[in-house]
Design a protein around this motif. Structure first.
Motif, PDB file in Angstrom:
ATOM      1  N   VAL A 216       0.828  -1.218   0.000  1.00 24.29           N
ATOM      2  CA  VAL A 216       0.000   0.000   0.000  1.00 24.29           C
ATOM      3  C   VAL A 216       0.854   1.257   0.000  1.00 24.29           C
ATOM      4  CG1 VAL A 216      -1.821   1.264   1.192  1.00 24.29           C
ATOM      5  CG2 VAL A 216      -1.869  -1.237   1.145  1.00 24.29           C
ATOM      6  N   GLY A 217       1.812   1.322   0.948  1.00 26.74           N
ATOM      7  CA  GLY A 217       2.719   2.460   0.979  1.00 26.74           C
ATOM      8  C   GLY A 217       2.385   3.467   2.062  1.00 26.74           C
ATOM      9  N   GLU A 218       2.330   4.716   1.687  1.00 25.22           N
ATOM     10  CA  GLU A 218       2.233   5.824   2.634  1.00 25.22           C
ATOM     11  C   GLU A 218       1.049   5.683   3.593  1.00 25.22           C
ATOM     12  OE1 GLU A 218       2.263  10.746   2.494  1.00 25.22           O
ATOM     13  OE2 GLU A 218       2.470   9.545   0.677  1.00 25.22           O
ATOM     14  N   ALA A 219      -0.077   5.210   3.102  1.00 23.04           N
ATOM     15  CA  ALA A 219      -1.284   5.148   3.922  1.00 23.04           C
ATOM     16  C   ALA A 219      -1.175   4.143   5.067  1.00 23.04           C
ATOM     17  CB  ALA A 219      -2.494   4.812   3.053  1.00 23.04           C
ATOM     18  N   THR A 220      -0.328   3.140   4.943  1.00 16.23           N
ATOM     19  CA  THR A 220      -0.256   2.075   5.951  1.00 16.23           C
ATOM     20  C   THR A 220       1.123   1.900   6.568  1.00 16.23           C
ATOM     21  OG1 THR A 220       0.187   0.440   4.208  1.00 16.23           O
ATOM     22  CG2 THR A 220      -2.124   0.753   4.868  1.00 16.23           C
ATOM     23  N   PHE A 221       2.125   2.632   6.082  1.00 13.46           N
ATOM     24  CA  PHE A 221       3.494   2.301   6.471  1.00 13.46           C
ATOM     25  C   PHE A 221       3.756   2.540   7.958  1.00 13.46           C
ATOM     26  CE2 PHE A 221       8.104   2.024   6.200  1.00 13.46           C
ATOM     27  CZ  PHE A 221       8.239   0.988   5.292  1.00 13.46           C
ATOM     28  N   ASP A 222       3.191   3.592   8.530  1.00  3.66           N
ATOM     29  CA  ASP A 222       3.399   3.835   9.958  1.00  3.66           C
ATOM     30  C   ASP A 222       2.794   2.705  10.775  1.00  3.66           C
ATOM     31  OD1 ASP A 222       4.270   5.678  12.147  1.00  3.66           O
ATOM     32  OD2 ASP A 222       2.122   5.648  12.617  1.00  3.66           O
ATOM     33  N   HIS A 223       1.639   2.210  10.355  1.00  8.42           N
ATOM     34  CA  HIS A 223       1.018   1.074  11.035  1.00  8.42           C
ATOM     35  C   HIS A 223       1.887  -0.170  10.901  1.00  8.42           C
ATOM     36  CE1 HIS A 223      -2.138  -2.254  11.232  1.00  8.42           C
ATOM     37  NE2 HIS A 223      -2.198  -1.691  12.411  1.00  8.42           N
ATOM     38  N   SER A 224       2.508  -0.347   9.737  1.00  9.83           N
ATOM     39  CA  SER A 224       3.406  -1.484   9.543  1.00  9.83           C
ATOM     40  C   SER A 224       4.575  -1.424  10.516  1.00  9.83           C
ATOM     41  CB  SER A 224       3.925  -1.503   8.096  1.00  9.83           C
ATOM     42  OG  SER A 224       2.881  -1.754   7.180  1.00  9.83           O
ATOM     43  N   LEU A 225       5.161  -0.239  10.674  1.00  6.86           N
ATOM     44  CA  LEU A 225       6.277  -0.073  11.609  1.00  6.86           C
ATOM     45  C   LEU A 225       5.856  -0.376  13.044  1.00  6.86           C
ATOM     46  CD1 LEU A 225       7.852   3.230  10.214  1.00  6.86           C
ATOM     47  CD2 LEU A 225       8.934   0.977  10.198  1.00  6.86           C
ATOM     48  N   LYS A 226       4.681   0.136  13.448  1.00 11.76           N
ATOM     49  CA  LYS A 226       4.222  -0.040  14.820  1.00 11.76           C
ATOM     50  C   LYS A 226       3.802  -1.481  15.098  1.00 11.76           C
ATOM     51  CE  LYS A 226       2.691   4.729  15.426  1.00 11.76           C
ATOM     52  NZ  LYS A 226       1.522   5.648  15.564  1.00 11.76           N
ATOM     53  N   SER A 227       3.459  -2.222  14.062  1.00 11.47           N
ATOM     54  CA  SER A 227       3.002  -3.608  14.232  1.00 11.47           C
ATOM     55  C   SER A 227       4.145  -4.613  14.209  1.00 11.47           C
ATOM     56  CB  SER A 227       1.998  -3.965  13.131  1.00 11.47           C
ATOM     57  OG  SER A 227       0.892  -3.092  13.150  1.00 11.47           O
ATOM     58  N   ALA A 228       5.345  -4.158  13.907  1.00 16.48           N
ATOM     59  CA  ALA A 228       6.478  -5.056  13.713  1.00 16.48           C
ATOM     60  C   ALA A 228       7.149  -5.414  15.039  1.00 16.48           C
ATOM     61  CB  ALA A 228       7.492  -4.411  12.780  1.00 16.48           C
ATOM     62  N   ALA A 229       7.438  -6.686  15.208  1.00 14.65           N
ATOM     63  CA  ALA A 229       8.172  -7.161  16.379  1.00 14.65           C
ATOM     64  C   ALA A 229       9.654  -6.820  16.230  1.00 14.65           C
ATOM     65  CB  ALA A 229       7.997  -8.672  16.502  1.00 14.65           C
ATOM     66  N   PRO A 230      10.423  -6.897  17.298  1.00 11.18           N
ATOM     67  CA  PRO A 230      11.868  -6.681  17.163  1.00 11.18           C
ATOM     68  C   PRO A 230      12.471  -7.605  16.110  1.00 11.18           C
ATOM     69  CG  PRO A 230      11.239  -6.735  19.474  1.00 11.18           C
ATOM     70  CD  PRO A 230      10.023  -7.115  18.702  1.00 11.18           C
ATOM     71  N   MET A 231      13.315  -7.036  15.256  1.00  6.79           N
ATOM     72  CA  MET A 231      14.023  -7.738  14.190  1.00  6.79           C
ATOM     73  C   MET A 231      13.080  -8.260  13.093  1.00  6.79           C
ATOM     74  SD  MET A 231      16.958  -9.691  16.435  1.00  6.79           S
ATOM     75  CE  MET A 231      18.031  -9.936  15.027  1.00  6.79           C
ATOM     76  N   ALA A 232      11.895  -7.658  12.994  1.00  9.06           N
ATOM     77  CA  ALA A 232      10.947  -8.065  11.956  1.00  9.06           C
ATOM     78  C   ALA A 232      11.394  -7.568  10.591  1.00  9.06           C
ATOM     79  CB  ALA A 232       9.563  -7.522  12.281  1.00  9.06           C
ATOM     80  N   ARG A 233      10.827  -8.179   9.551  1.00  6.60           N
ATOM     81  CA  ARG A 233      11.095  -7.776   8.171  1.00  6.60           C
ATOM     82  C   ARG A 233       9.839  -7.132   7.590  1.00  6.60           C
ATOM     83  NH1 ARG A 233      12.539 -11.896  11.015  1.00  6.60           N
ATOM     84  NH2 ARG A 233      11.485 -13.458   9.697  1.00  6.60           N
ATOM     85  N   ILE A 234       9.966  -5.904   7.094  1.00  6.04           N
ATOM     86  CA  ILE A 234       8.883  -5.224   6.386  1.00  6.04           C
ATOM     87  C   ILE A 234       9.248  -5.261   4.913  1.00  6.04           C
ATOM     88  CG2 ILE A 234       7.596  -3.076   6.084  1.00  6.04           C
ATOM     89  CD1 ILE A 234       8.354  -2.372   8.984  1.00  6.04           C
ATOM     90  N   VAL A 235       8.507  -6.041   4.149  1.00  2.00           N
ATOM     91  CA  VAL A 235       8.847  -6.280   2.745  1.00  2.00           C
ATOM     92  C   VAL A 235       7.898  -5.473   1.869  1.00  2.00           C
ATOM     93  CG1 VAL A 235       9.354  -8.015   1.006  1.00  2.00           C
ATOM     94  CG2 VAL A 235       9.518  -8.614   3.434  1.00  2.00           C
ATOM     95  N   VAL A 236       8.484  -4.654   0.986  1.00  2.00           N
ATOM     96  CA  VAL A 236       7.720  -3.696   0.188  1.00  2.00           C
ATOM     97  C   VAL A 236       7.805  -4.070  -1.293  1.00  2.00           C
ATOM     98  CG1 VAL A 236       7.396  -1.260  -0.380  1.00  2.00           C
ATOM     99  CG2 VAL A 236       8.319  -1.906   1.861  1.00  2.00           C
ATOM    100  N   SER A 237       6.633  -4.176  -1.939  1.00  8.44           N
ATOM    101  CA  SER A 237       6.629  -4.420  -3.382  1.00  8.44           C
ATOM    102  C   SER A 237       5.687  -3.483  -4.130  1.00  8.44           C
ATOM    103  CB  SER A 237       6.212  -5.867  -3.686  1.00  8.44           C
ATOM    104  OG  SER A 237       4.836  -6.041  -3.441  1.00  8.44           O
ATOM    105  N   GLY A 238       5.133  -2.508  -3.420  1.00  9.13           N
ATOM    106  CA  GLY A 238       4.225  -1.582  -4.081  1.00  9.13           C
ATOM    107  C   GLY A 238       3.959  -0.365  -3.221  1.00  9.13           C
ATOM    108  N   ALA A 239       3.333   0.621  -3.834  1.00  7.89           N
ATOM    109  CA  ALA A 239       2.998   1.855  -3.124  1.00  7.89           C
ATOM    110  C   ALA A 239       1.759   2.467  -3.773  1.00  7.89           C
ATOM    111  CB  ALA A 239       4.168   2.830  -3.160  1.00  7.89           C
ATOM    112  N   THR A 240       0.664   1.722  -3.721  1.00  8.12           N
ATOM    113  CA  THR A 240      -0.550   2.167  -4.407  1.00  8.12           C
ATOM    114  C   THR A 240      -1.183   3.382  -3.749  1.00  8.12           C
ATOM    115  OG1 THR A 240      -1.854   0.586  -3.109  1.00  8.12           O
ATOM    116  CG2 THR A 240      -1.061  -0.153  -5.264  1.00  8.12           C
ATOM    117  N   ALA A 241      -0.845   3.640  -2.477  1.00 10.36           N
ATOM    118  CA  ALA A 241      -1.408   4.791  -1.773  1.00 10.36           C
ATOM    119  C   ALA A 241      -0.292   5.704  -1.261  1.00 10.36           C
ATOM    120  CB  ALA A 241      -2.297   4.333  -0.627  1.00 10.36           C
ATOM    121  N   GLY A 242       0.633   6.048  -2.159  1.00  6.11           N
ATOM    122  CA  GLY A 242       1.699   6.984  -1.805  1.00  6.11           C
ATOM    123  C   GLY A 242       3.033   6.310  -1.641  1.00  6.11           C
ATOM    124  N   HIS A 243       4.079   6.900  -2.245  1.00  7.74           N
ATOM    125  CA  HIS A 243       5.397   6.270  -2.232  1.00  7.74           C
ATOM    126  C   HIS A 243       6.413   7.025  -1.384  1.00  7.74           C
ATOM    127  CE1 HIS A 243       5.703   9.313  -5.422  1.00  7.74           C
ATOM    128  NE2 HIS A 243       7.002   9.306  -5.209  1.00  7.74           N
TER     129      HIS A 243
END
Length: 317
Positions: A216-243
């Protein structure tokens, strides 16, 4: 031969740039190329971007669209087409079908012989046609980049689209606890049926996750960061709602998070995905199967945002 192609560009109304009509038979740029009789294909957002003029130059018009295909090889075998082609003229060293070389929305398509993978027994042409782009991207995000074998829980942002829905189905099949977000209540119900916990965007998760699938990108990225456990991987393949999201770097280094970009995959990874789906009886989430003669309707449905999963084109109907 009959084909669906970009005849011009229209950034505001990409459907107006789509033409269905006659195009020349496939050419073979090199001796090792072969012609495949297409049986089934599927639509990706890449096709709409091409109609808008993103990633496709005016000097390459008209361009037959389509990245994914299952068909019949010259020797009569059923094959899945790997859509990335070695392309010295592209800065990346390769391009996807429909960028520099004609795509799969046609009766026949030319590809390098090495791009042909056998269709596994038990997988239908319409199911396998969903895999080479969206499902391969999701597979690579989860396995190669996300190292999901080391994970217990996965978050998929914006489920409903091809890649995100594939990630939900695959992560569930891999035995993970899966959380998935969608703004649409109907899609959240469908997500639950796939075996995931469906949430509204931004909702607090019952636990932090080890892998986040972010398309999704910009619209969800802060939520992705806050939902991540220590040493988690946030894998990005698109940015349909802001890059260009704001990124809290303190959270990134304090939690030792990995932010990883990826797209598509390799022939080996596609072979792994085909085998996994065949052996574990995992089938793609198919929104609809549309005869080639009504391909304009398929494009319109994808453009509307109403589709859940992949839209497949049946070239035999």
């Amino acid at each position: 031969m009959r084909a669906a192609f970009a005849s011009r560009f229209d950034a505001d109304n990409p459907l107006a740039a789509l033409t269905v009509g006659e195009q020349p038979e496939p050419a073979h740029p090199e001796d090792d190329w072969v012609t495949v009789q297409v049986r089934a294909s599927s639509i990706n957002h890449h096709d709409l971007w091409s109609l808008r003029g993103i990633g496709l130059g005016a000097d390459r018009l008209p361009m037959i669209l389509g990245c994914d295909a299952v068909g019949t090889a010259p020797d009569g075998t059923d094959v899945v087409v790997f859509p990335l082609v070695v392309d010295p003229g592209d800065p990346r060293g390769m391009s996807i079908l429909s960028e520099h070389f004609p795509g799969t929305f046609a009766e026949r398509v030319a590809v390098p012989r090495m791009n042909l993978l056998p269709l596994p027994a038990g997988l239908s042409a319409t199911d396998a046609a969903c895999l080479p782009t969206a499902w391969l991207t999701a597979w690579r995000m989860l396995t190669t980049k996300g190292r999901v074998d080391e994970a217990d829980a996965v978050l998929v942002q914006g489920a409903g689209g091809g890649v995100a829905t594939a990630a939900v189905a695959l992560a569930v099949a891999l035995g993970k606890r899966v959380y998935a977000t969608s703004r649409d209540a109907g899609k959240r119900e469908r997500i639950t049926q796939l075996g995931a916990t469906a949430l509204e965007p931004g909702a607090r998760l019952p636990e932090r996750v080890d892998v986040v699938i972010e398309t999704v990108g910009e619209a969800t990225f802060d939520h992705s960061l806050k939902s991540a456990a220590p040493m988690a991987r946030i894998v990005v393949s698109g940015a349909t709602a802001g890059h260009e999201p704001k990124v809290n770097l303190r959270r990134v280094f304090a939690m030792q998070l990995e932010i990883l970009g990826t797209s598509m995959g390799t022939p080996g990874e596609l072979t792994e995905l085909l085998t996994f789906c065949a052996e574990h009886e995992v089938r793609p989430v198919v929104d609809s199967v549309v005869p080639f003669g009504r391909i304009e309707e398929a494009f319109a449905r994808l453009h509307s945002g109403a589709a859940f999963g992949k839209i497949v084109i049946d070239h035999t109907a």
